[in-house]
Design an enzyme around this catalytic site. Sequence first.
Site, PDB file in Angstrom:
ATOM      1  CG  ASP A  80      32.602  74.400 -14.587  1.00 28.54           C
ATOM      2  OD1 ASP A  80      31.557  73.816 -14.300  1.00 28.54           O
ATOM      3  OD2 ASP A  80      32.722  75.645 -14.512  1.00 28.54           O
ATOM      4  N   GLY A  84      27.795  65.923 -12.072  1.00 30.66           N
ATOM      5  CA  GLY A  84      27.867  64.940 -11.001  1.00 30.66           C
ATOM      6  C   GLY A  84      26.493  64.521 -10.510  1.00 30.66           C
ATOM      7  CB  THR A 102      29.309  72.892 -16.219  1.00 27.00           C
ATOM      8  OG1 THR A 102      28.918  74.211 -16.604  1.00 27.00           O
ATOM      9  CG2 THR A 102      28.965  71.931 -17.341  1.00 27.00           C
ATOM     10  CG  ASP A 103      33.285  70.216 -13.395  1.00 28.74           C
ATOM     11  OD1 ASP A 103      33.139  69.630 -14.479  1.00 28.74           O
ATOM     12  OD2 ASP A 103      34.344  70.764 -13.060  1.00 28.74           O
ATOM     13  CB  VAL A 104      28.093  71.063  -9.168  1.00 29.38           C
ATOM     14  CG1 VAL A 104      26.990  70.679  -8.182  1.00 29.38           C
ATOM     15  CG2 VAL A 104      29.351  71.469  -8.407  1.00 29.38           C
TER      16      VAL A 104
END
Length: 408
Positions: free
Chosen positions: A147, A184, A179-181
């Site tokens: 991220d 997802g 960015t990860d969220v």
Amino acid sequence: MNTPLNGIRVLDLSRILAGPWAGQLLADLGADVIKVENPKAGDDTRQWGPPYLKNSDNQDTSEAAYFLSANRGKRSIAVDITQAEGQALIQKLAAHVDIVIENYKVDGLKKYGLDYASLSALNPKLIYCSITGFGQTGPYRARAGYDFMIQGMGGLMSITGEADGNPGAGPQKVGVAVTDVFTGLYATIAIQGALIERQASGLGQHIDMALFDVQAAVLANQASNYLVGGITPQRMGNAHPNIVPYQAFASKDGHIILAVGNDGQFKKFCDLAGCPELALDARFATNPSRVANRLVLCEHIATLIKQRNSEDWLAALEQKGVPCGPINTIDKVFNDPQLLSRDMRIQVEHPLAGSVELAGNPIRYSRSQLNQTKAPPLLGEDTETVLRDLLGLGADEIDQLTLKKIVR
């Protein structure tokens, strides 16, 4: 429960945040999500502390707060996929699920026979979602992606932080791994789209999600400012590139956010602040003119806001319908009466601590329900149950696998 994804089963081979976030959301929506973990230590984030969940004696457990944030509602099985017998177990489970989520490096699961080609041959209806830093194709496909580095490479840090020349200037990452969220969330949308398509085709498919792609996509208006306007956005602190005044201002005792979205709201603010002439000034009468004259206008507004306390400003602005708000610390957020009234602070039973508090899911349906009653699982908590119920393994077989450290 009347959940939207009741009857859907997911095999979650992912770790850290992007993949687990998608798995948790699917679990909230009612899917049976089986998280596959390394028997030795499990998901990396189990150790990403402190803080750790406290037990009834106020002692740290083995459960890191980070892990708890992204794994609600799942069942955990601990299987060593580096061993042939472990691979065989996952292959058999893949025949009993609708969805696989994984975030290994490109081709990382191929050597184990757990890639899309291998598993879809066993289950043609399988929806297989791969999450990587840069995707399955392209010159960067083999690179690892995290991220923080993607926020930098993907442009987000170039527009986050104080402008050059101001105190504290320099690129900044966002305080959450957004960015990860976002990845997802996009993965969850893609998976649900594939489920709907499967109703017509009868077939599954491979979903290729890349953090770098997602970060570029969520640049939103800033991307269009460049692609349409030819303007390379820069860091502007708390200011907005396209709307003025739309930023934080220092009050007499703190800071407030003033978020004027149209000319009518600007006139209301000016009347309230005792300077109605500003709304009539050609330099400030329309948003484009305010953007062009940003510095002189915001200097004037800053002087006005500084004269009163935050609470006074917020009460007066809210009464007049001018968008505004405080800058809350996280403790204030989770004690806000609005958030509490929306059940965004939930408590679920936990085997080590008695209970654990978590941030709730923000989705609200008029008829359907969410399932947020199961705490994030202990490592291998459900290994025996899953192997028995889905694969029909007996106690002796499971004991042998445990002795050989194939499962835990």
